[in-house]
Enzyme design. Sequence first.
Site, PDB file in Angstrom:
ATOM      1  N   ARG A   1      34.098 -16.528  78.374  1.00  0.00           N
ATOM      2  CA  ARG A   1      33.413 -17.675  77.756  1.00  0.00           C
ATOM      3  C   ARG A   1      31.944 -17.770  78.199  1.00  0.00           C
ATOM      4  NH1 ARG A   1      37.951 -21.902  76.986  1.00  0.00           N
ATOM      5  NH2 ARG A   1      39.439 -20.556  75.908  1.00  0.00           N
TER       6      ARG A   1
ATOM      7  N   ASP B   1      32.483 -39.359  77.596  1.00  0.00           N
ATOM      8  CA  ASP B   1      32.871 -37.983  77.892  1.00  0.00           C
ATOM      9  C   ASP B   1      31.639 -37.260  78.438  1.00  0.00           C
ATOM     10  OD1 ASP B   1      35.551 -36.282  76.931  1.00  0.00           O
ATOM     11  OD2 ASP B   1      33.806 -35.016  77.321  1.00  0.00           O
TER      12      ASP B   1
HETATM   13  C1  LIG Z   1      42.130 -33.114  77.399  1.00  0.00           C
HETATM   14  S1  LIG Z   1      40.818 -34.184  77.001  1.00  0.00           S
HETATM   15  C2  LIG Z   1      41.673 -35.747  77.045  1.00  0.00           C
HETATM   16  C3  LIG Z   1      41.290 -36.666  75.899  1.00  0.00           C
HETATM   17  C4  LIG Z   1      42.064 -37.980  75.836  1.00  0.00           C
HETATM   18  N1  LIG Z   1      41.820 -38.783  77.011  1.00  0.00           N
HETATM   19  C5  LIG Z   1      43.542 -37.744  75.630  1.00  0.00           C
HETATM   20  O1  LIG Z   1      44.331 -37.933  76.576  1.00  0.00           O
HETATM   21  O2  LIG Z   1      43.931 -37.350  74.535  1.00  0.00           O
HETATM   22  C6  LIG Z   1      39.875 -34.194  78.528  1.00  0.00           C
HETATM   23  C7  LIG Z   1      38.428 -34.648  78.350  1.00  0.00           C
HETATM   24  O3  LIG Z   1      37.887 -34.957  79.636  1.00  0.00           O
HETATM   25  C8  LIG Z   1      36.523 -34.623  79.625  1.00  0.00           C
HETATM   26  N2  LIG Z   1      36.042 -34.511  81.012  1.00  0.00           N
HETATM   27  C9  LIG Z   1      36.227 -33.485  81.883  1.00  0.00           C
HETATM   28  N3  LIG Z   1      35.588 -33.724  83.037  1.00  0.00           N
HETATM   29  C10 LIG Z   1      34.985 -34.933  82.910  1.00  0.00           C
HETATM   30  C11 LIG Z   1      34.163 -35.711  83.771  1.00  0.00           C
HETATM   31  N4  LIG Z   1      33.820 -35.315  84.997  1.00  0.00           N
HETATM   32  N5  LIG Z   1      33.715 -36.901  83.308  1.00  0.00           N
HETATM   33  C12 LIG Z   1      34.042 -37.324  82.057  1.00  0.00           C
HETATM   34  N6  LIG Z   1      34.811 -36.620  81.199  1.00  0.00           N
HETATM   35  C13 LIG Z   1      35.274 -35.443  81.612  1.00  0.00           C
HETATM   36  C14 LIG Z   1      36.484 -33.314  78.846  1.00  0.00           C
HETATM   37  O4  LIG Z   1      35.199 -33.040  78.334  1.00  0.00           O
HETATM   38  C15 LIG Z   1      37.542 -33.557  77.759  1.00  0.00           C
HETATM   39  O5  LIG Z   1      36.964 -34.000  76.557  1.00  0.00           O
END
Ligand SMILES: C[S@@+](CC[C@H](N)C(=O)[O-])C[C@H]1O[C@@H](n2cnc3c(N)ncnc32)[C@H](O)[C@@H]1O
Length: 278
Positions: free
Chosen positions: A34, A143
Amino acid sequence: MRLSVERFRLIRDIINGRYGIWFSDEHRYLMESRLGERMVQLGLESFDDYYYFIKYNPDGETEIEEAVDVLTTNETYFFREDYQLRAFAGELLPEMHRRLAGRRKLMIWSAGCSSGEEAYTIAILVKNSGLFEGWDVRIFGSDVSKRVLARARSGVYRTTSFRTTPEGIIKRHFSEHSGGMRVNDDIRALCNFGHLNLLDADKSVLLGRVDVIFCRNVMIYFDKRSKLRAISMLYDRLNNGGYLLLGHTESLLNLSTAFELVHTSEDLVYRRPEVSHG
Ligand SMILES: C[S@@+](CC[C@H](N)C(=O)[O-])C[C@H]1O[C@@H](n2cnc3c(N)ncnc32)[C@H](O)[C@@H]1O
């Protein structure tokens, strides 16, 4: 182009320090492929160059964001983990309606909202509860990925986002749109989206205090130290008596004793005590 174990670990540690996400050594090949594409796009010739770019170039911070974006999963959909949403709609919303009647304001945060399905789901549940007409209701989705936030703001979704959405909800709250179905304006009006890193406690203060935090399937990718930092920040952002809802595989076991555990009929949720210190 090969990503050596040493370089992998250095890049992994930078990402971990900024965003909490932890990549074990098994992720080296994923990172190689990636970030290899990112490297080519930037016109860099080796992972050594890429490492120096993110560490020392003025655009390095932006590139770390890009790296996180291509390395993380943004998987989400409407009405995910429906048993928890039933507890939220059937038990937590009525409780908050009674308790917060004096101030008629309800603040909900979808932390790590990805493309916004979670925030809009919450908005639909609040609206359909019929309890908060005339209240100041705000749902904030955040996010670290600007790409998913742009999708959240557009409010347009394809069929995969609706895999567990009841047909009646789609008919009532979405309209046909080029490229998919668009969330109707009355629901969109309740939601705002912004860029916020869960490890950025200083910036999170700008959000003020909220009554509910959904932070589902985000910290599962963090190491323990980062989880502790994020959980402490989430605690600080909750009003006394406010709820924290995690994903179904997540818990605060061995992470925090500051929250109370609340048993709803279908789920366990966490709550900042009504009378708490700090
Ligand atoms: C798997 S998704 C979950 C989305 C939703 N909360 C759900 O459960 O369907 C995880 C999200 O967390 C975000 N994420 C990862 N690290 C983060 C951080 N340090 N602060 C904020 N968001 C973060 C990612 O970009 C991603 O969009």
